[in-house]
Scaffold this motif. Structure first.
Motif, PDB file in Angstrom:
ATOM      1  N   PRO A 139      -0.456 -18.750 -12.897  1.00  8.06           N
ATOM      2  CA  PRO A 139       0.979 -19.085 -12.853  1.00  8.06           C
ATOM      3  C   PRO A 139       1.253 -20.583 -12.935  1.00  8.06           C
ATOM      4  O   PRO A 139       0.385 -21.412 -12.632  1.00  8.06           O
ATOM      5  N   GLU A 255     -11.227 -37.859  -3.883  1.00  7.46           N
ATOM      6  CA  GLU A 255      -9.769 -37.826  -3.682  1.00  7.46           C
ATOM      7  C   GLU A 255      -9.046 -38.711  -4.674  1.00  7.46           C
ATOM      8  O   GLU A 255      -8.259 -39.596  -4.304  1.00  7.46           O
ATOM      9  N   ARG A 281      -7.964 -23.869 -11.447  1.00  2.00           N
ATOM     10  CA  ARG A 281      -7.596 -22.613 -10.770  1.00  2.00           C
ATOM     11  C   ARG A 281      -8.812 -21.688 -10.616  1.00  2.00           C
ATOM     12  O   ARG A 281      -8.964 -21.020  -9.591  1.00  2.00           O
ATOM     13  N   THR A 293      -6.832 -29.240  -2.727  1.00  2.00           N
ATOM     14  CA  THR A 293      -5.968 -30.424  -2.711  1.00  2.00           C
ATOM     15  C   THR A 293      -6.179 -31.327  -3.931  1.00  2.00           C
ATOM     16  O   THR A 293      -5.718 -32.463  -3.945  1.00  2.00           O
ATOM     17  N   GLU A 295      -5.381 -33.026  -7.235  1.00  2.00           N
ATOM     18  CA  GLU A 295      -4.095 -33.338  -7.879  1.00  2.00           C
ATOM     19  C   GLU A 295      -4.320 -33.597  -9.365  1.00  2.00           C
ATOM     20  O   GLU A 295      -5.120 -34.448  -9.745  1.00  2.00           O
ATOM     21  N   GLY A 321      -0.521 -29.622  -7.573  1.00  2.00           N
ATOM     22  CA  GLY A 321      -1.156 -29.977  -6.309  1.00  2.00           C
ATOM     23  C   GLY A 321      -0.649 -31.255  -5.664  1.00  2.00           C
ATOM     24  O   GLY A 321      -1.193 -31.697  -4.653  1.00  2.00           O
ATOM     25  N   ASN A 323       1.834 -33.660  -3.445  1.00  2.00           N
ATOM     26  CA  ASN A 323       2.782 -33.534  -2.340  1.00  2.00           C
ATOM     27  C   ASN A 323       4.209 -33.709  -2.851  1.00  2.00           C
ATOM     28  O   ASN A 323       4.458 -34.461  -3.789  1.00  2.00           O
ATOM     29  N   GLU A 325       6.772 -35.281  -1.728  1.00  2.00           N
ATOM     30  CA  GLU A 325       7.352 -36.635  -1.703  1.00  2.00           C
ATOM     31  C   GLU A 325       6.859 -37.462  -2.909  1.00  2.00           C
ATOM     32  O   GLU A 325       7.566 -38.356  -3.376  1.00  2.00           O
ATOM     33  N   VAL A 326       5.678 -37.156  -3.391  1.00  2.00           N
ATOM     34  CA  VAL A 326       5.166 -37.861  -4.574  1.00  2.00           C
ATOM     35  C   VAL A 326       5.926 -37.381  -5.815  1.00  2.00           C
ATOM     36  O   VAL A 326       6.353 -38.179  -6.660  1.00  2.00           O
TER      37      VAL A 326
ATOM     38  N   MET B   1       3.726 -17.147  -7.880  1.00  2.00           N
ATOM     39  CA  MET B   1       3.920 -18.599  -7.973  1.00  2.00           C
ATOM     40  C   MET B   1       2.682 -19.323  -7.417  1.00  2.00           C
ATOM     41  O   MET B   1       1.984 -18.832  -6.559  1.00  2.00           O
ATOM     42  N   SER B   2       2.515 -20.523  -7.925  1.00  2.00           N
ATOM     43  CA  SER B   2       1.364 -21.307  -7.477  1.00  2.00           C
ATOM     44  C   SER B   2       1.586 -21.762  -6.037  1.00  2.00           C
ATOM     45  O   SER B   2       2.702 -22.099  -5.653  1.00  2.00           O
ATOM     46  N   LYS B   3       0.531 -21.742  -5.277  1.00  2.00           N
ATOM     47  CA  LYS B   3       0.626 -22.273  -3.925  1.00  2.00           C
ATOM     48  C   LYS B   3       0.365 -23.774  -3.964  1.00  2.00           C
ATOM     49  O   LYS B   3      -0.708 -24.202  -4.388  1.00  2.00           O
ATOM     50  N   ILE B   4       1.323 -24.574  -3.551  1.00  2.00           N
ATOM     51  CA  ILE B   4       1.067 -26.015  -3.474  1.00  2.00           C
ATOM     52  C   ILE B   4       0.483 -26.293  -2.093  1.00  2.00           C
ATOM     53  O   ILE B   4       1.082 -25.932  -1.078  1.00  2.00           O
ATOM     54  N   PRO B   5      -0.700 -26.884  -2.062  1.00  2.00           N
ATOM     55  CA  PRO B   5      -1.330 -27.133  -0.761  1.00  2.00           C
ATOM     56  C   PRO B   5      -0.466 -28.054   0.083  1.00  2.00           C
ATOM     57  O   PRO B   5       0.281 -28.875  -0.438  1.00  2.00           O
ATOM     58  N   VAL B   7      -1.022 -30.629   2.329  1.00  2.00           N
ATOM     59  CA  VAL B   7      -1.186 -32.084   2.240  1.00  2.00           C
ATOM     60  C   VAL B   7      -2.329 -32.437   1.288  1.00  2.00           C
ATOM     61  O   VAL B   7      -3.494 -32.216   1.579  1.00  2.00           O
ATOM     62  N   SER B   8      -1.939 -32.971   0.139  1.00  2.00           N
ATOM     63  CA  SER B   8      -2.927 -33.482  -0.801  1.00  2.00           C
ATOM     64  C   SER B   8      -3.208 -34.929  -0.436  1.00  2.00           C
ATOM     65  O   SER B   8      -2.462 -35.551   0.319  1.00  2.00           O
ATOM     66  N   PRO B   9      -4.304 -35.474  -0.977  1.00  2.00           N
ATOM     67  CA  PRO B   9      -4.692 -36.838  -0.565  1.00  2.00           C
ATOM     68  C   PRO B   9      -3.621 -37.892  -0.869  1.00  2.00           C
ATOM     69  O   PRO B   9      -3.476 -38.843  -0.110  1.00  2.00           O
ATOM     70  N   LEU B  10      -2.893 -37.719  -1.988  1.00  2.00           N
ATOM     71  CA  LEU B  10      -1.947 -38.767  -2.367  1.00  2.00           C
ATOM     72  C   LEU B  10      -0.661 -38.607  -1.566  1.00  2.00           C
ATOM     73  O   LEU B  10       0.135 -37.706  -1.809  1.00  2.00           O
ATOM     74  N   THR B  11      -0.471 -39.485  -0.608  1.00  2.00           N
ATOM     75  CA  THR B  11       0.748 -39.465   0.210  1.00  2.00           C
ATOM     76  C   THR B  11       1.588 -40.679  -0.161  1.00  2.00           C
ATOM     77  O   THR B  11       1.105 -41.610  -0.817  1.00  2.00           O
ATOM     78  N   ILE B  12       2.829 -40.657   0.232  1.00  2.00           N
ATOM     79  CA  ILE B  12       3.779 -41.655  -0.267  1.00  2.00           C
ATOM     80  C   ILE B  12       3.392 -43.077   0.151  1.00  2.00           C
ATOM     81  O   ILE B  12       3.656 -44.039  -0.567  1.00  2.00           O
ATOM     82  N   LYS B  14       0.614 -44.330   0.045  1.00  2.00           N
ATOM     83  CA  LYS B  14      -0.408 -44.873  -0.856  1.00  2.00           C
ATOM     84  C   LYS B  14       0.156 -45.247  -2.216  1.00  2.00           C
ATOM     85  O   LYS B  14      -0.566 -45.770  -3.068  1.00  2.00           O
TER      86      LYS B  14
END
Lengths: 484, 484
Positions: A139, A255, A281, A293, A295, A321, A323, A325-326, B1-5, B7-12, B14
């Motif tokens: 998907p 990562e 996938r 995780t 991306e 994948g 986040n 906020e990104v 639908m795809s599951k978005i994990p 918390v991926s490594p890239l956070t805001i 960074k």
């Protein structure tokens, strides 16, 4: 004409050094010289030794002899002027499925003259998601899809989002499409180069990448992203699944984000295109938890494939994948530029949703599509054979994309002459090719190559028989002239 | 639908802080909320107190009820599908001058599906030069003209070229179109604000600008450019020649570039648009030598005017007085993005080269053009009168552009309530307006305003009677609710 004053206050030394230092060979010195030659030819009184310039420097099929696919253009023609549907003559000019598709787009999009949602038109993102699902068997989520101005603007947004300064490292292949190095220079970030292995059909070498990653980390580089171009530009290589798995593994372990530049996914003449998304996938299924995780940003474009609608600047990216906020931050970058041009978005819809069996345009579409595919395959093969027959030239067999990237063993005398003239040797070769034949290709130094090796990139879009003959003749003259 | 994990490594934290910090209110919080409300309405079962969302937040005429101009769209329709010219029915659907114009474009441009020259198609740049010459009575040079993706990409290139770090200062008006502040934040450069004088119809105050320039220099800011938006966005002000002269004087004296954002040059309802280029050329004649090295970039767009083709992302910039090496550097920036979309370039050709008397489309064109102009003028006037009648609201009379920017004297209780909720007071007002009426406008804080004053920007593109009535009623309710 206006008089431009000789020296205005703003001189190049006052400009942003990143902008001044950025290099972009695809439209660089060779391309600019080709434009001048074209202008000279257009004046009519030239004494040049050729009658036309052949732009083999850029993957721009419709600039050469590729005709647009009729169905795509019929739909675009109607969405530009929907009132024509009120005229009975419309059904004589346009096929029924083109009319139906245009009506569906118009009823959902409204006017193509309005800005769309910054992320792109909803129903077109839905179509892209369906296309990806069908392609991969997994998907896709329309909320993770952005419609972009070609793939270039997607690259700009993705790199910009992570460009935190000169310690921010982005792994790029060598050779690479110079959009990547140019954009990193513009943003003051660091390109960390990994070499594709010419002896192994330009495959990625996962062990080497691992070493480079470790070395970069030791040097204090904060690795952000690995860029992979598959099928390759300029190499034309179609990566095997094993290579893709290796890269995903590195990304998961360290990562780092993967940018999969997959704009040539339909241009595959040998082997099979497998998307990064599909492999990811599969790996997530095989090893629960281990790759959750990762991306991945996957790019596609209407400029390539059989659609070849470069001038429409259509494209999309799928963000897998990331986040929220990104994704929201990337949305903001898209919003600052308002939106991708809407006819280009419509071109994406058409690319991912072509006529199917039973549709009025289906036969014509299939014929045109196959003609383009077969022509590209044929031309790549003729040109490849020509390179194979040339003295001191070796070339990987064409697998994908629109390019061949032959290696030339330049004679010592040619290299010395180039150095005397303060020219890079492969540029010296390509400039002579241009001046003598009107053929514009790009030197390997514009893409990056192992020290001491010389290449050039040519598209295989031009009508090939004359082209291959002219290239072969020039090469022979060049070798004769500089033979050791 | 795809599951978005989760918390991926890239956070805001960074990401590139410049990207995270950039603000763009035109498509910011209010606009995003408006999209959500639209989605709720589309689901059909809403209990919202309105039946549709009115996007008065963005100058996007064809999203509301403005119809595209027929001649423009006929030509675009043909260039998308030139084969239709082979059918006799074409002359029933399309007017003779649209066919002739399309043929001329096709014969010069070839396929609109090919990348063009990075600077834009030559004959279209020639047309732009003729248009400028006719407008100003002074010559223009096609070599100094770039076709761009709207005006936004021109702004990006111009600011990027000079963005040498956080000591690089760019004078921007307050209030301003937030593309400028957002782009400067993205590039890590400094916005140096100068205030437009609300009491004098939002005119520029040359004395204040001089003081700001001197102060910035003392603070070690390297001033690069002054941005002027004329007619003003969000203010709608049409600058008198005297103001333009004052700005050119400052630019000459301090050797700073002028960016004249003149995208609303056709949207003038009171007074007269005079281009910076024309005033500069006049000053160069009047004071030989004194202004010869002034550098001016003038921007225009197909998104505004009566053409209103936002979705086509067409635009141009004229670079006046720049050194060749600077123009070449900007060319390189354009080349990295390959080219502006070609149908958008064709839209520029049409904008600058409309039908003339005797052409088959002339009457229809004139009728459509006048209808749009008169509608905009009428709507601006009705909306202005509505603001004038509202309690605690003052507004400058509409002169140009597509916006009114009324000041609201918010009751103390409203301000306190906003502060309690951690909201900016004008955003608090605009959010209530949106939630209660479906009307989306942008708070003044998105453009900048003098401390302690509150405004909002509304387009006058929506059908105005219901719109003005709904605004008026809401405002009264709001004032009654929070009256001191």
């Amino acid at each position: 004409m206006s008089k431009i004053p000789k020296v205005s206050p703003l001189t190049i030394d006052k400009l942003n050094a990143n902008v001044v230092n950025a290099k972009y060979a695809v439209r660089g010195r060779l391309a600019i010289r080709a434009e001048q030659l074209k202008a000279t030819l257009a004046e009519g009184s030239s004494t040049l030794p050729f009658s036309k310039v052949i732009n083999a420097n850029i993957g721009n099929p419709q600039q050469l002899d590729q005709k647009p696919i009729t169905f795509y253009r019929q739909v675009l023609s109607i969405v530009e002027y929907p009132q024509l549907l009120e005229k009975p003559e419309a059904s004589i000019i346009y096929k029924a499925d083109a009319i139906a598709r245009a009506k569906k787009i118009i009823s959902n999009v409204g006017s193509v003259g309005a800005y769309s949602n910054a992320q792109g038109i909803q129903i077109i993102r839905d179509s892209v998601a369906s296309f990806i699902e069908k392609r991969d068997g997994f998907p896709a989520d329309p909320h993770s899809i952005f419609l972009t101005s070609g793939a270039s603007s997607a690259v700009t947004m993705l790199l910009n989002a992570q460009a935190t300064g000169n310690k921010a490292g982005f792994l790029i292949p060598i050779p690479q499409y110079p959009l990547y190095s140019a954009t990193l220079t513009l943003m003051g970030a660091s390109a960390v180069q990994y070499h594709l292995d010419e002896a192994k059909s330009w495959a990625t070498n996962v062990d080497e990448i691992s070493q480079i990653v470790n070395k970069a980390k030791l040097e204090g580089i904060d690795l952000k992203t690995i860029v992979v171009i598959n099928p390759g530009n300029p190499t034309g290589t179609v990566l095997p699944e094993e290579n893709i798995r290796g890269i995903i593994d590195i990304a998961a372990q360290h990562e780092i984000v993967i940018i999969a530049d997959e704009v040539y996914q339909e241009n595959v003449y040998l082997g099979e295109f497998i998307s990064f998304k599909k492999v990811l996938r599969k790996m997530q299924q095989e090893f629960p938890g281990k790759y959750d995780t990762v991306e991945l940003a996957s790019l596609h474009s209407t400029s390539k494939g059989m659609i070849g609608e470069c001038g429409h600047r259509g494209g999309y990216m799928e963000l897998v994948g990331f986040n929220k906020e990104v994704v929201d931050t990337i949305y903001k970058l898209a919003a600052i530029q308002l939106c991708a041009n809407v006819p280009g978005q419509v071109a994406v819809e058409l690319m991912v949703n072509p006529p199917v069996k039973g549709d009025a345009s289906y036969e014509e579409f299939t014929r045109e599509y196959s003609h383009i595919f077969n022509t590209l395959k044929h031309r790549s093969s003729v040109l490849y054979k020509a390179f194979e027959s040339m003295e001191g030239v070796s070339c990987q067999a064409p697998e994908g994309a629109m390019y061949l990237f032959p290696q030339i063993t330049l004679p010592k005398k040619a290299i010395e002459e180039a150095q005397r003239l303060n020219e890079v040797p492969d540029e010296f070769y390509c400039l002579q090719l241009l001046e003598e034949t009107g053929i514009c290709v790009i030197p390997g130094s514009g893409f990056g190559q192992k020290d001491g090796t010389w290449h050039f990139r040519t598209t295989f879009l031009a009508p090939v028989d004359d082209y291959a003959a002219a290239l072969t003749k020039f090469h022979q003259r060049f070798m004769d002239k500089y033979r050791d």
